[in-house]
Design a protein around this motif. Structure first.
Motif, short mmCIF file in Angstrom:
data_model
loop_
_atom_site.label_atom_id
_atom_site.label_comp_id
_atom_site.label_asym_id
_atom_site.label_seq_id
_atom_site.Cartn_x
_atom_site.Cartn_y
_atom_site.Cartn_z
N GLY A 60 0.84 -1.28 0.03
CA GLY A 60 -0.01 -0.06 0.14
C GLY A 60 0.90 1.17 -0.14
O GLY A 60 2.15 1.22 0.35
N ILE A 61 0.31 2.29 -0.36
CA ILE A 61 1.07 3.58 -0.50
C ILE A 61 0.40 4.71 0.32
O ILE A 61 -0.89 4.70 0.42
N PRO A 62 1.11 5.68 0.78
CA PRO A 62 2.43 5.71 1.02
C PRO A 62 3.15 4.57 1.66
O PRO A 62 2.77 4.09 2.64
N HIS A 63 4.36 4.55 1.62
CA HIS A 63 5.31 3.37 2.17
C HIS A 63 6.72 4.08 2.39
O HIS A 63 7.17 4.55 1.32
N VAL A 64 7.27 3.82 3.39
CA VAL A 64 8.70 4.60 3.52
C VAL A 64 9.62 3.51 3.90
O VAL A 64 9.22 2.59 4.71
N THR A 65 10.75 3.64 3.28
CA THR A 65 11.82 2.48 3.60
C THR A 65 13.14 3.71 3.97
O THR A 65 13.43 4.42 3.16
N VAL A 66 13.75 3.33 5.07
CA VAL A 66 14.75 4.17 5.76
C VAL A 66 16.25 3.08 5.64
O VAL A 66 15.97 2.07 6.23
N ILE A 67 17.07 3.51 5.01
CA ILE A 67 18.27 2.72 4.81
C ILE A 67 19.52 3.62 5.68
O ILE A 67 19.64 4.58 5.27
N HIS A 68 20.13 2.95 6.59
CA HIS A 68 21.25 3.55 7.19
C HIS A 68 22.65 3.61 6.34
O HIS A 68 22.57 2.68 5.40
N ARG A 69 23.34 4.59 6.73
CA ARG A 69 24.45 4.67 5.98
C ARG A 69 25.31 3.13 6.13
O ARG A 69 25.02 2.30 6.91
N GLY A 70 25.83 2.69 4.88
CA GLY A 70 26.41 1.15 4.73
C GLY A 70 25.19 0.10 4.29
O GLY A 70 25.60 -0.94 4.00
N GLY A 71 23.90 0.59 4.08
CA GLY A 71 22.93 -0.11 3.38
C GLY A 71 22.26 -0.95 4.21
O GLY A 71 21.25 -1.79 3.58
N MET A 72 22.16 -0.58 5.70
CA MET A 72 20.93 -1.54 6.37
C MET A 72 19.65 -0.90 6.39
O MET A 72 19.72 0.27 6.50
N VAL A 73 18.73 -1.59 6.07
CA VAL A 73 17.27 -1.09 6.19
C VAL A 73 17.00 -0.94 7.68
O VAL A 73 17.11 -2.05 8.42
N VAL A 74 16.57 0.14 8.11
CA VAL A 74 16.28 0.40 9.49
C VAL A 74 14.69 0.73 9.82
O VAL A 74 14.10 0.19 10.81
N ARG A 75 14.10 1.04 8.80
CA ARG A 75 12.59 0.98 8.79
C ARG A 75 11.75 0.51 7.46
O ARG A 75 12.35 1.01 6.42
N ASN A 76 10.88 -0.11 7.33
CA ASN A 76 10.26 -0.26 6.16
C ASN A 76 8.68 -0.52 6.61
O ASN A 76 8.33 -1.32 7.14
N GLY A 77 7.79 0.18 5.62
CA GLY A 77 6.31 0.34 5.88
C GLY A 77 5.98 1.74 6.27
O GLY A 77 6.06 2.43 5.50
N THR A 78 5.80 1.88 7.73
CA THR A 78 5.40 2.99 8.48
C THR A 78 6.66 3.31 9.19
O THR A 78 7.16 2.56 9.75
N ALA A 79 6.47 4.54 9.42
CA ALA A 79 7.65 4.93 10.53
C ALA A 79 7.12 6.14 11.18
O ALA A 79 7.47 7.24 11.03
N PRO A 80 6.17 6.08 12.32
CA PRO A 80 5.60 7.06 12.96
C PRO A 80 6.63 7.81 13.73
O PRO A 80 6.55 8.93 13.97
N ASP A 81 7.76 6.98 13.91
CA ASP A 81 9.06 7.92 14.68
C ASP A 81 10.01 8.61 13.54
O ASP A 81 11.25 8.83 13.93
N LEU A 82 9.57 8.86 12.51
CA LEU A 82 10.77 9.28 11.29
C LEU A 82 11.33 10.43 11.83
O LEU A 82 12.46 10.61 11.46
N ASP A 83 10.62 11.58 12.13
CA ASP A 83 11.13 12.80 12.48
C ASP A 83 12.46 12.39 13.40
O ASP A 83 13.56 12.82 13.23
N THR A 84 12.20 11.84 14.70
CA THR A 84 13.12 11.25 15.59
C THR A 84 14.10 10.56 14.88
O THR A 84 15.54 10.79 15.23
N LEU A 85 13.97 9.59 14.26
CA LEU A 85 15.05 8.74 13.54
C LEU A 85 16.19 9.64 12.64
O LEU A 85 17.23 9.39 12.60
N LEU A 86 15.15 10.40 12.04
CA LEU A 86 16.23 11.15 10.83
C LEU A 86 17.26 11.98 11.59
O LEU A 86 18.43 12.18 11.28
N GLU A 87 16.63 12.75 12.52
CA GLU A 87 17.46 13.67 13.47
C GLU A 87 18.49 12.70 14.11
O GLU A 87 19.83 13.32 13.89
N ALA A 88 18.35 11.66 14.63
CA ALA A 88 19.34 10.92 15.08
C ALA A 88 20.48 10.46 14.04
O ALA A 88 21.72 10.44 14.30
#
Length: 148
Positions: free
Chosen positions: A112-140
């Motif tokens: 389903g969309i929207p769908h977010v995938t967050v990939i950390h430096r080095g290529g590890m997927v750290v979030r996939n699907g929904t990311a209710p904590d996206l603001d906090t995660l990106l800041e960190a």
């Protein structure tokens, strides 16, 4: 069996083919992520999707705020062309990277969309699907020192 979104977390990102929505150039996600010093957000969307349209300015804001630290990629999963260009113009995309990818959704469990995938430096997927904590995660992630 269909992959569940959270099953991708902790894994290396699947490499997929993308089309640059601005130029039509074909490339691989690995080409975009070759700079291992940047994290990446993939926002999977459709130009016909109301919630995607509502979220788009937030991702353009992330692209501006984290420029040079986190690459923000808007990935249209329903097609490109004039409809995608109109969506991008209406959303005010200037800094976001824009791609079209019709074959990646199963690899990323985009059911389903929207769908977010967050990939950390080095290529590890750290979030996939929904990311209710996206603001906090990106800041960190943006605050982490870059490893030389």
């Amino acid at each position: 069996r269909m992959l569940k979104a959270d099953e991708l977390c902790g894994q290396q990102y699947p490499d997929v083919s993308l089309t640059d929505a601005r130029t039509g150039e074909l490339l691989r996600l690995s080409d975009i992520l070759k700079d291992r010093q940047q994290a990446c957000i993939l926002e999977w969307y459709g130009h016909h999707c109301g919630p995607c349209r509502d979220a788009a300015p937030k991702f353009e804001g992330y692209a501006k705020k984290y420029q040079g630290k986190i690459k923000v990629c808007m990935v249209n999963v329903v097609g490109g062309g004039q409809a995608e260009a109109q969506f991008a113009e209406a959303a005010g995309f200037e800094t976001c990277c824009r791609y079209v990818c019709l074959d990646a959704p199963p690899l990323y469990a985009v059911n389903g969309i929207p769908h977010v995938t967050v990939i950390h430096r080095g290529g590890m997927v750290v979030r996939n699907g929904t990311a209710p904590d996206l603001d906090t995660l990106l800041e960190a992630m943006a605050a982490e020192p870059i490893q030389e």
